[in-house]
Design an enzyme around this catalytic site. Structure first.
Site, short mmCIF file in Angstrom:
data_model
loop_
_atom_site.label_atom_id
_atom_site.label_comp_id
_atom_site.label_asym_id
_atom_site.label_seq_id
_atom_site.Cartn_x
_atom_site.Cartn_y
_atom_site.Cartn_z
N TYR A 132 22.47 -9.79 -2.56
CA TYR A 132 22.42 -8.35 -2.03
C TYR A 132 23.72 -7.77 -2.38
CZ TYR A 132 17.58 -9.09 -0.52
OH TYR A 132 16.09 -9.48 -0.61
N ARG A 161 23.44 -6.54 -5.92
CA ARG A 161 22.60 -5.21 -6.19
C ARG A 161 22.90 -4.13 -5.41
NH1 ARG A 161 17.07 -7.51 -4.08
NH2 ARG A 161 16.53 -5.23 -4.48
N ASN A 216 11.51 0.71 -2.36
CA ASN A 216 12.62 0.21 -2.86
C ASN A 216 13.78 0.24 -2.04
OD1 ASN A 216 11.14 0.17 -5.46
ND2 ASN A 216 11.65 2.28 -5.99
N HIS A 258 10.70 -1.02 3.18
CA HIS A 258 11.24 -2.19 2.87
C HIS A 258 12.93 -2.34 3.25
CE1 HIS A 258 7.63 -3.79 0.47
NE2 HIS A 258 7.39 -3.69 1.79
N THR A 264 4.43 0.70 -8.85
CA THR A 264 4.17 -0.82 -8.19
C THR A 264 3.20 -1.90 -8.70
OG1 THR A 264 4.14 -1.56 -5.81
CG2 THR A 264 3.10 0.55 -6.30
N ASN A 293 1.52 4.10 -13.57
CA ASN A 293 2.35 2.90 -13.73
C ASN A 293 2.18 2.68 -14.99
OD1 ASN A 293 3.61 0.91 -11.85
ND2 ASN A 293 2.14 -0.54 -12.96
N ALA A 341 7.27 6.18 -15.97
CA ALA A 341 7.42 6.89 -14.62
C ALA A 341 8.05 8.36 -15.15
CB ALA A 341 7.79 6.61 -13.62
C1 BJW Z 1 7.06 0.92 -14.40
C2 BJW Z 1 7.81 1.10 -15.35
C3 BJW Z 1 8.34 2.36 -15.61
C4 BJW Z 1 7.96 -1.03 -14.71
N1 BJW Z 1 7.45 3.22 -15.20
N2 BJW Z 1 6.03 1.75 -13.91
C5 BJW Z 1 -2.12 -13.11 1.78
C6 BJW Z 1 -2.86 -11.80 1.60
C7 BJW Z 1 -2.23 -10.61 1.95
C8 BJW Z 1 -0.99 -10.58 2.50
C9 BJW Z 1 -0.10 -11.73 2.58
C10 BJW Z 1 -0.80 -12.92 2.29
N3 BJW Z 1 0.11 -14.01 2.25
C11 BJW Z 1 1.25 -13.28 3.01
C12 BJW Z 1 1.14 -12.08 2.99
C13 BJW Z 1 2.01 -11.00 3.51
C14 BJW Z 1 3.12 -10.82 2.54
C15 BJW Z 1 2.60 -10.52 1.10
O1 BJW Z 1 2.19 -9.55 0.62
N4 BJW Z 1 2.71 -11.52 0.30
C16 BJW Z 1 2.08 -11.59 -1.00
C17 BJW Z 1 3.00 -12.23 -1.84
C18 BJW Z 1 0.57 -11.88 -1.13
N5 BJW Z 1 3.88 -9.47 2.99
C19 BJW Z 1 4.61 -9.55 4.00
O2 BJW Z 1 5.19 -10.77 4.43
C20 BJW Z 1 5.25 -8.21 4.43
N6 BJW Z 1 5.18 -8.25 6.01
C21 BJW Z 1 3.92 -8.26 6.53
O3 BJW Z 1 2.65 -8.31 5.89
O4 BJW Z 1 3.84 -8.23 7.87
C22 BJW Z 1 2.78 -8.24 8.59
C23 BJW Z 1 2.08 -6.70 8.58
C24 BJW Z 1 0.89 -6.86 9.18
C25 BJW Z 1 0.11 -5.78 9.24
C26 BJW Z 1 0.69 -4.50 8.93
C27 BJW Z 1 1.93 -4.65 8.41
C28 BJW Z 1 2.62 -5.64 8.46
C29 BJW Z 1 6.78 -7.86 4.12
C30 BJW Z 1 6.90 -7.81 2.58
C31 BJW Z 1 8.46 -7.62 2.04
C32 BJW Z 1 8.40 -7.43 1.00
N7 BJW Z 1 9.84 -7.58 0.50
C33 BJW Z 1 10.48 -7.49 -0.93
C34 BJW Z 1 11.97 -7.56 -0.99
C35 BJW Z 1 12.70 -6.54 -0.31
C36 BJW Z 1 14.07 -6.50 -0.47
C37 BJW Z 1 14.47 -6.81 -1.88
O5 BJW Z 1 14.56 -5.70 -2.51
O6 BJW Z 1 15.09 -7.74 -2.43
O7 BJW Z 1 10.18 -5.94 -1.33
S1 BJW Z 1 9.37 -8.25 -2.13
C38 BJW Z 1 9.61 -7.32 -3.27
O8 BJW Z 1 8.19 -6.78 -3.71
C39 BJW Z 1 10.21 -6.07 -3.05
C40 BJW Z 1 9.31 -4.83 -3.45
O9 BJW Z 1 9.36 -3.74 -2.46
C41 BJW Z 1 8.00 -5.37 -3.38
C42 BJW Z 1 6.98 -4.78 -4.17
O10 BJW Z 1 7.44 -4.83 -5.50
P1 BJW Z 1 7.28 -3.66 -6.57
O11 BJW Z 1 7.88 -2.47 -6.21
O12 BJW Z 1 5.59 -3.48 -6.69
O13 BJW Z 1 7.89 -4.51 -7.75
P2 BJW Z 1 7.08 -5.06 -9.21
O14 BJW Z 1 8.18 -5.72 -9.78
O15 BJW Z 1 5.99 -6.20 -8.55
O16 BJW Z 1 6.10 -4.06 -10.11
C43 BJW Z 1 6.86 -3.01 -10.71
C44 BJW Z 1 5.83 -2.13 -11.43
O17 BJW Z 1 6.43 -1.18 -12.03
C45 BJW Z 1 4.86 -3.12 -12.34
O18 BJW Z 1 3.46 -3.03 -12.25
C46 BJW Z 1 5.37 -2.60 -13.59
O19 BJW Z 1 4.27 -2.42 -14.73
C47 BJW Z 1 5.76 -0.99 -13.29
N8 BJW Z 1 6.83 -0.58 -14.23
N9 BJW Z 1 8.65 -0.03 -15.41
C48 BJW Z 1 6.44 3.08 -14.67
N10 BJW Z 1 9.27 2.73 -16.44
#
Ligand code: BJW
Length: 234
Positions: free
Chosen positions: A56, A59, A92, A109, A176, A201, A219
């Protein structure tokens, strides 16, 4: 087309990609260089805090060499000129929305430029390394961690987000992959109320089938175009 009065926008790593910040799941992205379990879970931090603090720190430091792009600036323009309610929710941890001119950004996040104290649980603005174990500015304990939400932790301000989703006429998801919950579930949440849904996206995401309309491309082009359309209708 029906009048739009309340918009909720969700952004992800794709909106910052054209600024030069790596996304997570793309080829060459952050998760190809690091195991998620090592750098984005509380257990990984407990196992190897030096690795996580260093990840971190790098970053946070890299933010100084990137700039907001046309997509960030277009959303800031929407905030200034749209007469209705707008909630900008970002997954983000960068500060490019703010530097692009947005004033009201909800970082569900967390933020790179914020520290969370494991001792007193207070959050402090932070723009320095943490690897050298600095003291918490509030309680002085050397217990700071990045103020970001890891897997298994509760994202910030969920009540406020769900309240806005329940009242939205339009939900827009930008850059996303729809792979991480609860954000990935927002589109289904608003579908229940009959709100319109739009995905902007680079390519099809896990969430695409749930959106009424999906536009695919960078985007930096799609978002300014869409903002022009919304403001022309208002
Ligand atoms: C472009 C582009 C351009 C590229 N133009 N587009 C089973 C089922 C359901 C849920 C769960 C499960 N098992 C576990 C869970 C829960 C878990 C989860 O979701 N796990 C999954 C793996 C299934 N979630 C959690 O644990 C969360 N907490 C939680 O659920 O608490 C309980 C709760 C219950 C009820 C209500 C509320 C809460 C916490 C999740 C924390 C995620 N943290 C991270 C790290 C943050 C710190 C850091 O930055 O290091 O967050 S992980 C990472 O992924 C980061 C991001 O914010 C997040 C999403 O990623 P994002 O932004 O979508 O990026 P990418 O790379 O995946 O996608 C980029 C996209 O952009 C792509 O599509 C490209 O095509 C596109 N793109 N260039 C437009 N120029």
């Amino acid at each position: 087309m029906a009048e739009i009065k309340r918009i909720v926008i969700l952004t992800g790593a794709g909106i910052s990609a054209e600024s030069g910040i790596d996304t997570f799941r793309s080829a060459g992205g952050l998760w190809e260089q690091h195991r998620v379990e090592d750098v984005a879970t509380p257990e990984g931090f407990a196992r190897n805090p030096d690795l996580v603090l260093g990840f971190y720190d790098a970053r946070r430091e890299a933010l100084a060499s990137v700039e907001p792009n046309d997509a960030h600036r277009a959303l800031a323009r929407l905030e200034r000129e749209f007469a209705g309610d707008l909630l900008l929710v970002t997954q983000n941890v960068d500060d490019l929305h703010e530097r692009g001119g947005s004033r009201r950004v909800l970082h569900m996040h967390g933020e790179l430029k914020s520290a969370l104290c494991a001792a007193c649980e207070m959050r402090s603005a932070w723009d320095a390394p943490m690897s050298d174990r600095p003291q918490c500015p509030i309680c002085q304990a050397p217990s700071l961690r990045p103020d970001v939400v890891w897997f298994g932790e509760m994202p910030y301000q969920m009540e406020r987000i769900y309240a806005a989703l329940s009242q939205a006429d339009l939900f827009v998801s930008i850059g996303t992959s729809g792979a991480v919950y609860p954000a990935a579930g927002f589109v289904q949440e608003v579908q229940r109320t009959g709100a319109d849904t739009l995905e902007l996206n680079l390519d099809a995401s896990d969430g695409t089938p749930f959106f009424r309309e999906a536009r695919h491309g960078p985007a930096g082009s799609l978002v300014p175009q869409w903002v022009d359309e919304v403001l022309a209708r208002a």
